[in-house]
Design an enzyme around this catalytic site. Structure first.
Site, PDB file in Angstrom:
ATOM      1  N   CYS A 146       0.877  -1.172   0.000  1.00 57.55           N
ATOM      2  CA  CYS A 146       0.000   0.000   0.000  1.00 57.55           C
ATOM      3  C   CYS A 146       0.915   1.223   0.000  1.00 57.55           C
ATOM      4  O   CYS A 146       2.131   1.100   0.124  1.00 57.55           O
ATOM      5  CB  CYS A 146      -0.929  -0.010   1.216  1.00 57.55           C
ATOM      6  SG  CYS A 146      -0.074  -0.233   2.774  1.00 57.55           S
ATOM      7  N   HIS A 147       0.310   2.382  -0.184  1.00 52.19           N
ATOM      8  CA  HIS A 147       1.085   3.617  -0.313  1.00 52.19           C
ATOM      9  C   HIS A 147       0.435   4.720   0.523  1.00 52.19           C
ATOM     10  O   HIS A 147      -0.720   4.614   0.920  1.00 52.19           O
ATOM     11  CB  HIS A 147       1.116   4.106  -1.768  1.00 52.19           C
ATOM     12  CG  HIS A 147       1.402   3.058  -2.785  1.00 52.19           C
ATOM     13  ND1 HIS A 147       2.675   2.628  -3.083  1.00 52.19           N
ATOM     14  CD2 HIS A 147       0.580   2.350  -3.607  1.00 52.19           C
ATOM     15  CE1 HIS A 147       2.619   1.716  -4.051  1.00 52.19           C
ATOM     16  NE2 HIS A 147       1.359   1.526  -4.374  1.00 52.19           N
ATOM     17  N   ARG A 201       5.646   4.623 -17.865  1.00 51.71           N
ATOM     18  CA  ARG A 201       4.625   5.634 -17.609  1.00 51.71           C
ATOM     19  C   ARG A 201       4.753   6.230 -16.192  1.00 51.71           C
ATOM     20  O   ARG A 201       4.068   7.190 -15.864  1.00 51.71           O
ATOM     21  CB  ARG A 201       3.224   5.062 -17.814  1.00 51.71           C
ATOM     22  CG  ARG A 201       2.822   3.978 -16.854  1.00 51.71           C
ATOM     23  CD  ARG A 201       1.386   3.516 -17.096  1.00 51.71           C
ATOM     24  NE  ARG A 201       1.081   2.318 -16.342  1.00 51.71           N
ATOM     25  CZ  ARG A 201       0.815   2.281 -15.052  1.00 51.71           C
ATOM     26  NH1 ARG A 201       0.806   3.388 -14.327  1.00 51.71           N
ATOM     27  NH2 ARG A 201       0.556   1.131 -14.450  1.00 51.71           N
ATOM     28  N   ASP A 212      -2.861  -2.523  -2.423  1.00 49.76           N
ATOM     29  CA  ASP A 212      -2.439  -1.503  -3.395  1.00 49.76           C
ATOM     30  C   ASP A 212      -3.136  -0.156  -3.163  1.00 49.76           C
ATOM     31  O   ASP A 212      -3.036   0.746  -3.995  1.00 49.76           O
ATOM     32  CB  ASP A 212      -2.659  -1.973  -4.836  1.00 49.76           C
ATOM     33  CG  ASP A 212      -2.007  -1.059  -5.865  1.00 49.76           C
ATOM     34  OD1 ASP A 212      -0.886  -0.596  -5.627  1.00 49.76           O
ATOM     35  OD2 ASP A 212      -2.637  -0.785  -6.901  1.00 49.76           O
ATOM     36  N   ASN A 247      -3.357   5.843  -9.988  1.00 49.74           N
ATOM     37  CA  ASN A 247      -3.735   5.871 -11.415  1.00 49.74           C
ATOM     38  C   ASN A 247      -4.991   5.090 -11.756  1.00 49.74           C
ATOM     39  O   ASN A 247      -5.300   4.929 -12.939  1.00 49.74           O
ATOM     40  CB  ASN A 247      -2.598   5.320 -12.298  1.00 49.74           C
ATOM     41  CG  ASN A 247      -1.412   6.239 -12.312  1.00 49.74           C
ATOM     42  OD1 ASN A 247      -1.569   7.442 -12.486  1.00 49.74           O
ATOM     43  ND2 ASN A 247      -0.240   5.699 -12.091  1.00 49.74           N
TER      44      ASN A 247
END
Ligand code: 0GY
Length: 301
Positions: free
Chosen positions: A32-33, A130, A254, A259
């Site tokens: 995770c972020h 990307r 995640d 995005n």
């Protein structure tokens, strides 16, 4: 495009459902972020997307809502090589989070030691064009050779470059963790070209781990053709891999799904994928507790 020319995007569900599946005690969301908050932790001028703030308080509320006990916070590309936001998340967790950093390969030993003290246990090499401007393999190998004891390398790449990644991965002198299985085309099935290539990589070293994660990124097929759940192709392709390599898998939500603002996944549904890729209590214990503890909190085992 640089961050300051983009609108800030929200990529996470505003009210994720409560999963039907209950993770075992001590379960770890190991991918995770955190994003910002931007006022305290500005995004990198090189960021390819500019997200709304998704700070540690939100992350820990989600952790509790989903039934998890700990997090591994992976430095996201939007923060570049300044790990302050991730370190802030770890510091605020009261020992319930550790992290994976992204570093300038010229980082000093003293700076690496400071990251270790801040709870980092690995570094991430991102090869997605990307997301990053360059990925210098020679410099990455140099820094991988002087990491603090017990650290590992996390690698993010897509299936179409797996072949060219092989010599680089072979040369990494510490354990390797592959994000999202190197993004195979799961619609090819468990014996498809991409899964066979990934299995060949796993066979090449017994210290290559992987994350059987991101059904939302890897399986856009849906009976009505609109993308998203129920992720049947993902479950069918990934469950055999988890069973065959059950001592080398770790799992994560995640969140906040960088995005994914066009098809934002419900984190409750993401958690409900766990019993579909790891159907027994023994597999779930390894995936969610024992394995990530070995990488991130080995001193507690
Ligand atoms: C992920 C995937 C993505 C983004 C990042 O660091 C990042 O920005 O990892 C992605 O866009 O595929 O693992 O979060």
């Amino acid at each position: 495009m640089t961050a300051d020319t983009q609108n800030r995007i929200i990529s996470w569900h505003s009210a994720p459902s409560k999963p039907s599946y209950t993770p075992p005690p001590g379960a770890i969301d190991a991918h995770c972020h955190v994003f910002g908050p931007m006022a305290d932790f500005p995004f990198s001028p090189k960021a390819k997307y500019l997200p709304e703030d998704a700070g540690p308080d939100k992350l820990f509320a989600l952790r509790d809502h989903l039934g998890f006990a700990r997090n591994v916070i992976v430095q996201a590309s939007c923060h570049g090589t300044n790990n302050a936001a991730t370190l802030n998340g770890i510091a605020k967790s009261g020992g319930k989070a550790r992290g994976v950093a992204v570093v300038d390969p010229a980082i000093s030993e003293a700076e690496l030691a400071a990251l270790h003290d801040g709870g980092m246990r690995g570094i991430r090499f991102n090869f997605l064009k990307r997301l990053v401007d360059d990925a210098p393999k020679d410099k990455f190998l140099e820094v991988a050779g002087r990491l603090p004891a017990g650290w590992h390398v996390v690698i993010y790449f897509e299936a179409d470059i797996l072949d060219e990644m092989r010599p680089f991965i072979d040369a990494i002198p510490v354990p390797v963790v592959i994000d999202h299985m190197g993004r195979p085309d799961v619609t090819q099935g468990p014996d498809g070209t991409d899964m066979r290539a990934f299995r060949s990589l796993l066979q090449s070293r017994d210290d290559i781990w992987f994350k059987p994660t991101c059904p939302d990124r890897l399986d856009m097929a849906r009976p009505d053709g609109t993308g998203g759940d129920p992720w049947n192709a993902f479950a069918e392709a990934v469950a055999p891999l988890v069973a065959d390599y059950q001592d080398r898998v770790i799992w994560g939500t995640d969140w906040p799904h960088p995005n994914m603002d066009k098809a934002i996944p419900d984190d409750g549904h993401i958690v409900d994928m766990i019993p579909r890729i790891a159907p027994t209590a023994a597999l779930q214990q390894k995936l969610l507790v024992t394995n990530p503890m070995r990488l991130y909190w080995p001193e507690e085992l």
